[in-house]
Design a protein around this motif. Structure first.
Motif, PDB file in Angstrom:
ATOM      1  N   SER A  53      43.141  20.652 101.353  1.00 17.03           N
ATOM      2  CA  SER A  53      44.312  21.300 100.745  1.00 17.03           C
ATOM      3  C   SER A  53      44.076  21.378  99.237  1.00 17.03           C
ATOM      4  O   SER A  53      43.496  22.334  98.750  1.00 17.03           O
ATOM      5  N   THR A  54      44.494  20.344  98.504  1.00 15.93           N
ATOM      6  CA  THR A  54      44.266  20.360  97.059  1.00 15.93           C
ATOM      7  C   THR A  54      42.907  19.784  96.684  1.00 15.93           C
ATOM      8  O   THR A  54      42.499  19.864  95.529  1.00 15.93           O
ATOM      9  N   GLY A  55      42.210  19.186  97.650  1.00 12.29           N
ATOM     10  CA  GLY A  55      40.852  18.688  97.402  1.00 12.29           C
ATOM     11  C   GLY A  55      40.754  17.304  96.810  1.00 12.29           C
ATOM     12  O   GLY A  55      39.662  16.770  96.648  1.00 12.29           O
ATOM     13  N   GLY A  56      41.891  16.697  96.487  1.00  7.75           N
ATOM     14  CA  GLY A  56      41.869  15.416  95.787  1.00  7.75           C
ATOM     15  C   GLY A  56      41.157  14.304  96.528  1.00  7.75           C
ATOM     16  O   GLY A  56      40.318  13.595  95.951  1.00  7.75           O
ATOM     17  N   SER A  57      41.464  14.124  97.809  1.00  7.58           N
ATOM     18  CA  SER A  57      40.893  12.994  98.547  1.00  7.58           C
ATOM     19  C   SER A  57      39.390  13.132  98.723  1.00  7.58           C
ATOM     20  O   SER A  57      38.653  12.149  98.584  1.00  7.58           O
ATOM     21  N   VAL A  58      38.920  14.338  99.020  1.00  2.99           N
ATOM     22  CA  VAL A  58      37.486  14.500  99.244  1.00  2.99           C
ATOM     23  C   VAL A  58      36.709  14.380  97.938  1.00  2.99           C
ATOM     24  O   VAL A  58      35.557  13.916  97.927  1.00  2.99           O
ATOM     25  N   ILE A  59      37.323  14.750  96.830  1.00  2.00           N
ATOM     26  CA  ILE A  59      36.670  14.578  95.529  1.00  2.00           C
ATOM     27  C   ILE A  59      36.507  13.092  95.214  1.00  2.00           C
ATOM     28  O   ILE A  59      35.468  12.653  94.709  1.00  2.00           O
ATOM     29  N   GLU A  60      37.525  12.292  95.537  1.00  2.00           N
ATOM     30  CA  GLU A  60      37.430  10.843  95.328  1.00  2.00           C
ATOM     31  C   GLU A  60      36.309  10.242  96.166  1.00  2.00           C
ATOM     32  O   GLU A  60      35.585   9.350  95.716  1.00  2.00           O
ATOM     33  N   VAL A  61      36.162  10.728  97.385  1.00  2.00           N
ATOM     34  CA  VAL A  61      35.091  10.253  98.259  1.00  2.00           C
ATOM     35  C   VAL A  61      33.725  10.606  97.663  1.00  2.00           C
ATOM     36  O   VAL A  61      32.812   9.778  97.635  1.00  2.00           O
ATOM     37  N   ALA A  62      33.596  11.833  97.185  1.00  2.00           N
ATOM     38  CA  ALA A  62      32.334  12.258  96.574  1.00  2.00           C
ATOM     39  C   ALA A  62      31.997  11.405  95.358  1.00  2.00           C
ATOM     40  O   ALA A  62      30.841  11.008  95.156  1.00  2.00           O
ATOM     41  N   GLU A  63      32.999  11.100  94.548  1.00  2.00           N
ATOM     42  CA  GLU A  63      32.779  10.267  93.363  1.00  2.00           C
ATOM     43  C   GLU A  63      32.303   8.868  93.745  1.00  2.00           C
ATOM     44  O   GLU A  63      31.397   8.311  93.123  1.00  2.00           O
ATOM     45  N   ALA A  64      32.911   8.302  94.787  1.00  2.00           N
ATOM     46  CA  ALA A  64      32.509   6.971  95.242  1.00  2.00           C
ATOM     47  C   ALA A  64      31.066   6.972  95.738  1.00  2.00           C
ATOM     48  O   ALA A  64      30.296   6.041  95.461  1.00  2.00           O
ATOM     49  N   LEU A  65      30.694   8.011  96.455  1.00  2.00           N
ATOM     50  CA  LEU A  65      29.321   8.114  96.959  1.00  2.00           C
ATOM     51  C   LEU A  65      28.320   8.301  95.824  1.00  2.00           C
ATOM     52  O   LEU A  65      27.243   7.693  95.812  1.00  2.00           O
ATOM     53  N   ARG A  66      28.681   9.134  94.876  1.00  2.00           N
ATOM     54  CA  ARG A  66      27.791   9.372  93.740  1.00  2.00           C
ATOM     55  C   ARG A  66      27.608   8.108  92.905  1.00  2.00           C
ATOM     56  O   ARG A  66      26.516   7.846  92.377  1.00  2.00           O
ATOM     57  N   GLU A  67      28.664   7.308  92.795  1.00  2.00           N
ATOM     58  CA  GLU A  67      28.559   6.053  92.047  1.00  2.00           C
ATOM     59  C   GLU A  67      27.555   5.101  92.682  1.00  2.00           C
ATOM     60  O   GLU A  67      26.963   4.259  92.000  1.00  2.00           O
ATOM     61  N   GLU A  68      27.372   5.245  93.999  1.00  2.00           N
ATOM     62  CA  GLU A  68      26.405   4.402  94.706  1.00  2.00           C
ATOM     63  C   GLU A  68      25.032   5.057  94.810  1.00  2.00           C
ATOM     64  O   GLU A  68      24.156   4.578  95.526  1.00  2.00           O
ATOM     65  N   GLY A  69      24.854   6.177  94.102  1.00  2.00           N
ATOM     66  CA  GLY A  69      23.544   6.806  94.028  1.00  2.00           C
ATOM     67  C   GLY A  69      23.263   7.885  95.048  1.00  2.00           C
ATOM     68  O   GLY A  69      22.139   8.382  95.136  1.00  2.00           O
ATOM     69  N   ALA A  70      24.282   8.277  95.829  1.00  2.00           N
ATOM     70  CA  ALA A  70      24.061   9.312  96.838  1.00  2.00           C
ATOM     71  C   ALA A  70      23.914  10.688  96.191  1.00  2.00           C
ATOM     72  O   ALA A  70      24.520  10.971  95.155  1.00  2.00           O
ATOM     73  N   ASP A  71      23.118  11.531  96.825  1.00  2.00           N
ATOM     74  CA  ASP A  71      23.004  12.935  96.441  1.00  2.00           C
ATOM     75  C   ASP A  71      23.943  13.713  97.372  1.00  2.00           C
ATOM     76  O   ASP A  71      23.592  14.014  98.516  1.00  2.00           O
ATOM     77  N   VAL A  72      25.148  13.982  96.899  1.00  2.00           N
ATOM     78  CA  VAL A  72      26.166  14.634  97.731  1.00  2.00           C
ATOM     79  C   VAL A  72      25.897  16.140  97.765  1.00  2.00           C
ATOM     80  O   VAL A  72      26.079  16.837  96.762  1.00  2.00           O
ATOM     81  N   LEU A  73      25.481  16.627  98.927  1.00  2.00           N
ATOM     82  CA  LEU A  73      25.159  18.040  99.071  1.00  2.00           C
ATOM     83  C   LEU A  73      26.415  18.904  99.146  1.00  2.00           C
ATOM     84  O   LEU A  73      26.421  20.044  98.691  1.00  2.00           O
ATOM     85  N   GLY A  74      27.472  18.348  99.740  1.00  2.00           N
ATOM     86  CA  GLY A  74      28.708  19.110  99.875  1.00  2.00           C
ATOM     87  C   GLY A  74      29.582  18.551 100.973  1.00  2.00           C
ATOM     88  O   GLY A  74      29.394  17.432 101.447  1.00  2.00           O
ATOM     89  N   VAL A  75      30.535  19.378 101.394  1.00  2.00           N
ATOM     90  CA  VAL A  75      31.554  18.977 102.362  1.00  2.00           C
ATOM     91  C   VAL A  75      31.564  19.955 103.523  1.00  2.00           C
ATOM     92  O   VAL A  75      31.324  21.156 103.342  1.00  2.00           O
ATOM     93  N   VAL A  76      31.850  19.445 104.713  1.00  2.00           N
ATOM     94  CA  VAL A  76      32.120  20.290 105.862  1.00  2.00           C
ATOM     95  C   VAL A  76      33.477  19.856 106.416  1.00  2.00           C
ATOM     96  O   VAL A  76      33.778  18.664 106.467  1.00  2.00           O
ATOM     97  N   SER A  77      34.305  20.826 106.800  1.00  2.00           N
ATOM     98  CA  SER A  77      35.652  20.500 107.254  1.00  2.00           C
ATOM     99  C   SER A  77      36.065  21.419 108.397  1.00  2.00           C
ATOM    100  O   SER A  77      35.461  22.480 108.604  1.00  2.00           O
ATOM    101  N   ILE A  78      37.084  20.994 109.116  1.00  2.00           N
ATOM    102  CA  ILE A  78      37.580  21.799 110.221  1.00  2.00           C
ATOM    103  C   ILE A  78      38.397  22.970 109.709  1.00  2.00           C
ATOM    104  O   ILE A  78      38.251  24.102 110.161  1.00  2.00           O
ATOM    105  N   PHE A  79      39.248  22.706 108.720  1.00  2.00           N
ATOM    106  CA  PHE A  79      40.235  23.696 108.282  1.00  2.00           C
ATOM    107  C   PHE A  79      40.450  23.593 106.777  1.00  2.00           C
ATOM    108  O   PHE A  79      40.441  22.502 106.216  1.00  2.00           O
ATOM    109  N   THR A  80      40.617  24.734 106.133  1.00  2.00           N
ATOM    110  CA  THR A  80      40.958  24.735 104.714  1.00  2.00           C
ATOM    111  C   THR A  80      42.116  25.688 104.459  1.00  2.00           C
ATOM    112  O   THR A  80      42.212  26.749 105.073  1.00  2.00           O
TER     113      THR A  80
END
Length: 215
Positions: free
Chosen positions: A127-154
């Motif tokens: 929806s507004t993208g807030g929750s998935v952005i927080e998840v991406a930030e947490a992963l990046r902080e641990e050194g992950a290379d976040v390629l992107g997101v896949v979702s059922i519905f937008t």
């Protein structure tokens, strides 16, 4: 891809995972009046729909993120979808909590993640993208290379699209708000004239002038 979008839209409407009620809007926690209610968890209890969704997610991932090494689900709605899709693809998976645990190892990321690994986030809806952005930030902080997101519905809301772009996050979805609104009208789920009202909501959720057929 258009056939997949339409098929998933029909499936979500059939099991009332996406439920339109433009005459009696739902109220979100933020206070915004919404003509739509989404509960994609219902796909998990509809085996045929679940199969199409998970196979569809696997297809999107292969097409858009061929270098993926790990799937990470959002907590809690994305966990099951990441697990099933990961199984279909033969990929490891984990998930990201909304906050770190206050006991044990105090993990926020569950499952093994090696710095530098290429990760795709699995989410149920955007929806507004807030929750998935927080998840991406947490992963990046641990050194992950976040390629992107896949979702059922937008929803395809401008605020969400802008926030994802600012965060450098690509999202691909099985279906979207516009497609589901169109299919709902074609199948008699809503009135054809309601489509414009639904799109007006999508374009500006804070403007309630669409209620009552004003738009």
């Amino acid at each position: 891809m258009q056939d997949l979008k339409t098929t998933v839209a029909r499936d979500l409407l059939a099991i009332q995972a996406v439920f339109f009620r433009p005459e009696e809007p739902f109220t979100w926690a933020s206070g915004i009046k919404s003509p739509v209610y989404c509960d994609n968890r219902l796909t998990l209890t509809a085996p045929a729909v679940r199969t199409r969704v998970e196979e569809g997610l696997a297809t999107l991932i292969r097409e858009n993120y061929p270098d993926v090494q790990v799937l990470m689900g959002t907590s809690t709605a994305g966990i099951a979808h990441a697990a099933i899709t990961g199984h279909l693809m033969g990929l490891p998976m984990g998930y990201v909590r909304s906050g770190a645990k206050d006991h044990g190892r105090q993990n926020r990321i569950e499952g093994k993640l090696v710095p530098g690994q290429k990760v795709v986030i699995v989410e149920d809806l955007i929806s507004t993208g807030g929750s998935v952005i927080e998840v991406a930030e947490a992963l990046r902080e641990e050194g992950a290379d976040v390629l992107g997101v896949v979702s059922i519905f937008t929803y395809g809301m401008k605020k969400g699209l802008d926030r994802l772009a600012e965060a450098g996050l690509k999202n691909v979805s099985l279906t979207d708000f516009d497609c589901i609104a169109r299919v709902a009208a074609e199948t008699g789920y809503i009135k054809p004239g309601d489509v414009a009202r639904l799109i007006a909501f999508r374009d500006n959720p804070s403007d309630e002038s669409w209620i009552g057929g004003a738009k």
